[in-house]
Design a protein around this motif. Sequence first.
Motif, PDB file in Angstrom:
ATOM      1  N   GLY A 421       0.786  -1.231   0.000  1.00 41.55           N
ATOM      2  CA  GLY A 421       0.000   0.000   0.000  1.00 41.55           C
ATOM      3  C   GLY A 421       0.815   1.275   0.000  1.00 41.55           C
ATOM      4  N   ARG A 422       2.148   1.174   0.003  1.00 39.96           N
ATOM      5  CA  ARG A 422       2.996   2.372  -0.009  1.00 39.96           C
ATOM      6  C   ARG A 422       3.668   2.528  -1.368  1.00 39.96           C
ATOM      7  NH1 ARG A 422       6.911   2.232   5.012  1.00 39.96           N
ATOM      8  NH2 ARG A 422       7.422   4.284   4.124  1.00 39.96           N
ATOM      9  N   ARG A 423       4.134   3.740  -1.650  1.00 39.46           N
ATOM     10  CA  ARG A 423       4.788   4.005  -2.922  1.00 39.46           C
ATOM     11  C   ARG A 423       6.184   3.397  -2.924  1.00 39.46           C
ATOM     12  NH1 ARG A 423       6.176   8.745  -4.075  1.00 39.46           N
ATOM     13  NH2 ARG A 423       5.849   8.673  -6.336  1.00 39.46           N
ATOM     14  N   LEU A 424       6.555   2.833  -4.074  1.00 39.94           N
ATOM     15  CA  LEU A 424       7.860   2.194  -4.201  1.00 39.94           C
ATOM     16  C   LEU A 424       8.982   3.200  -3.961  1.00 39.94           C
ATOM     17  CD1 LEU A 424       9.426  -0.367  -4.982  1.00 39.94           C
ATOM     18  CD2 LEU A 424       9.322   0.386  -7.366  1.00 39.94           C
ATOM     19  N   ALA A 425       8.794   4.433  -4.447  1.00 43.69           N
ATOM     20  CA  ALA A 425       9.832   5.452  -4.289  1.00 43.69           C
ATOM     21  C   ALA A 425      10.050   5.817  -2.829  1.00 43.69           C
ATOM     22  CB  ALA A 425       9.459   6.698  -5.094  1.00 43.69           C
ATOM     23  N   ASP A 426       9.012   5.638  -1.988  1.00 40.89           N
ATOM     24  CA  ASP A 426       9.151   5.962  -0.562  1.00 40.89           C
ATOM     25  C   ASP A 426       9.794   4.825   0.224  1.00 40.89           C
ATOM     26  OD1 ASP A 426       7.907   8.365  -1.089  1.00 40.89           O
ATOM     27  OD2 ASP A 426       5.907   7.601  -0.612  1.00 40.89           O
ATOM     28  N   LEU A 427       9.807   3.627  -0.345  1.00 36.34           N
ATOM     29  CA  LEU A 427      10.325   2.458   0.367  1.00 36.34           C
ATOM     30  C   LEU A 427      11.811   2.239   0.139  1.00 36.34           C
ATOM     31  CD1 LEU A 427       7.395  -0.005  -0.372  1.00 36.34           C
ATOM     32  CD2 LEU A 427       7.981   0.923   1.860  1.00 36.34           C
TER      33      LEU A 427
END
Length: 727
Positions: A421-427
């Motif tokens: 559920g989170r953005r790949l760029a934020d992970l």
Amino acid sequence: MRRVAAVSLLGAVLTAAALSQTAERVSIVSGVGLPDGWLLLGLTVLTCASELTVVRLRHGDAVEELSLYEAALVVVVLLLPPGQALLAALSALVVASAIQRRPLVKAVFNLGTYAAAVSGLILVVYAVAGTPGQMTVRVLLGVLLGTLLFTLINLGCLAQILGVVSGASPWRIIRDEAPLSAYMAVGTVATGLTTVEIARHSPMLLPFMAMPALALTYAYRAAAQEADERARSARLLELSQVLAEREDLVRRFLLLLREAFGADLAAADLTDTGELVSVDVNAPAEVAIGPVPSYLARLRHLDRPEHLSKGLPTDLRHLLVVPIEAGGHRFGTVALGSRIRGGRQLSMRDMTLLAPLGDALAVALRGAEHLDRLVEESSKLHAVVEQSSAGIVMVEGDGIVRMWNEAFADLTGVAAAEADGRRLADLLDVPGADDRAGLLPVTPQSPKTTAEITIRRADGELRRLRLAHSAVFTGERLVRDVIVITDLTREHRVERLKSDFIATVSHELRTPLTPIIGYLDLLRTRGARMAPEKRAQALELVADRARHMSRLVEDLLLASRVGDGQDEPALRVDLGTHDLVTLVHQVAEDMGGAEGRVVTHLPGEPVEVRCDAGRTIQVIGNLVGNALKYSPSTERVDVRLGVRDARAWVEVIDRGRGIPADQLTKVFEKFHRVEDPMTMSTGGTGLGLFIARRLAHAMGGDISLISALGTGTTFTLTLPLAHAQVP
């Protein structure tokens, strides 16, 4: 059974009380004009016929039977003496139970209930009305009060049984049924009193009393039908919910189907398994699963609904059978049955409603099959994804992660639950703008592409990854992108290690070779003119550097020959007895104390160990050198020596960066470097710890370590004491 026995006992007690209190009494009303024997016989037959006029009301799995028995009782109690009235009432009940073939337990319960209720009716009527011989206000009041008591006793006993069967509170059943029972009691009194008066004054009009009786029966049946319709509507609503679910579908469907139609038996003959799933009113909490009976097996291939009343087992009266089919696939048949003993008669009207329910069950079963296959295929795909050694990620068009397998979780240090559920760029921590652009490089023109990026884990380690994208677009909009990730860190490390190894070996060989060449040139050109002492020193230095280079070459050859396995043969060492305190002192002196950074903690007395002195100095020197190399220049390195369990130990403690937990067992492998190959700032071949541990094993010792990121590392060398028994 305890409740049945209690009701029977209550009936016996009240019957005895009624007979004792009214033993000498005559009938309350007289003047019918028939001999006593014929009157007793006629009223017994009338009461039996009234009991056989039954209307059944269902309460879940239980059935309440309503009849004209109460109206006939009013006539019997008014026209016969108490003893004969009890005899007529109970005899009629026994005969009716035999004709209806009621189960023994139910017949005994009914007999006890009615014995108690009739006795109460007689006691109240005689207590209030006396025996005036004609209809009076006191008679009317006595009959009304007695009938209400009769109804209350009957309803109370019935509520106990209904409470056991349905699980409802008996008081709640009494409260819900009391209004209807009171109305019926008033109707019963009116019918009975009217019949008595007509019998006394106008016997020829008695046949016309059938009309009120029929009207009352019709009212009973209308109430029963209304209750049945309400119950059926509720069950059909539950059926629609059950058909939308998968768990225990057939059993729950049959339970509700039997209750909705008031049937005694509901069964499903499942063609695929060749078994019968049945729900029986006699065992509401159980589901029978077994072979299909012959009378149903012969209907397995019917292509239309059937209403059967012949060729059935002796205990079945009616059977409705409909096929279960959907989408050209046949699942079997559904059957509803009613028994001879009680039970509701199933009609063609029920058939018209049962047929579409059978189709609905077939659709639900087909949907369940498709869902099972989908779940099975999904589980296979999930297993492939989770067991894959490559990282697999799926993102939606806005970069939101929808799948993140365990392999990629291990690579990044980010758990799948945290990523969903989170953005790949934020992970992913991607140093540099160019690498970050490689996270989603796909376009409608290039939906399949490959990119390489470098990420930084939470523990600070850098990983080089190759991302193979396979995207789906709708126009210019990205729908989803499935990314297969390969870890290239090891390949990059190997390439760096190769170049670093070549450079380091060249440097290590050049270091002793340079003074050898220089002193040889000096000895060749000026050796004859040099003083003997100077010439001897030069030759000794050349020999020492040659020995050093020989050991270095030997280590390189040794590393090339010896593998990483635990079963490799031990190295050859020259074992003897040596003072470990002296050897540690020598290492510290050789390193010049590293300008005060090497701090020793040694015992005051010698510690004799069995070892190779040169190799031991080499091992300890390697450990201290590593501690100095991987620690800040402002931090000291502690060297401690002690004895425990017939072994001496040397601890080398630094306060450096530490070693990641996943590399604790790898540091003793050939060419392994703890630093990331793309950012390493220290030199070395990656052979030191590998050779040091091999040498320790050859001397009967070992090297172990304890480390944590940010707190430093402790290497421990253990060697056997000289006086210890060597195996």
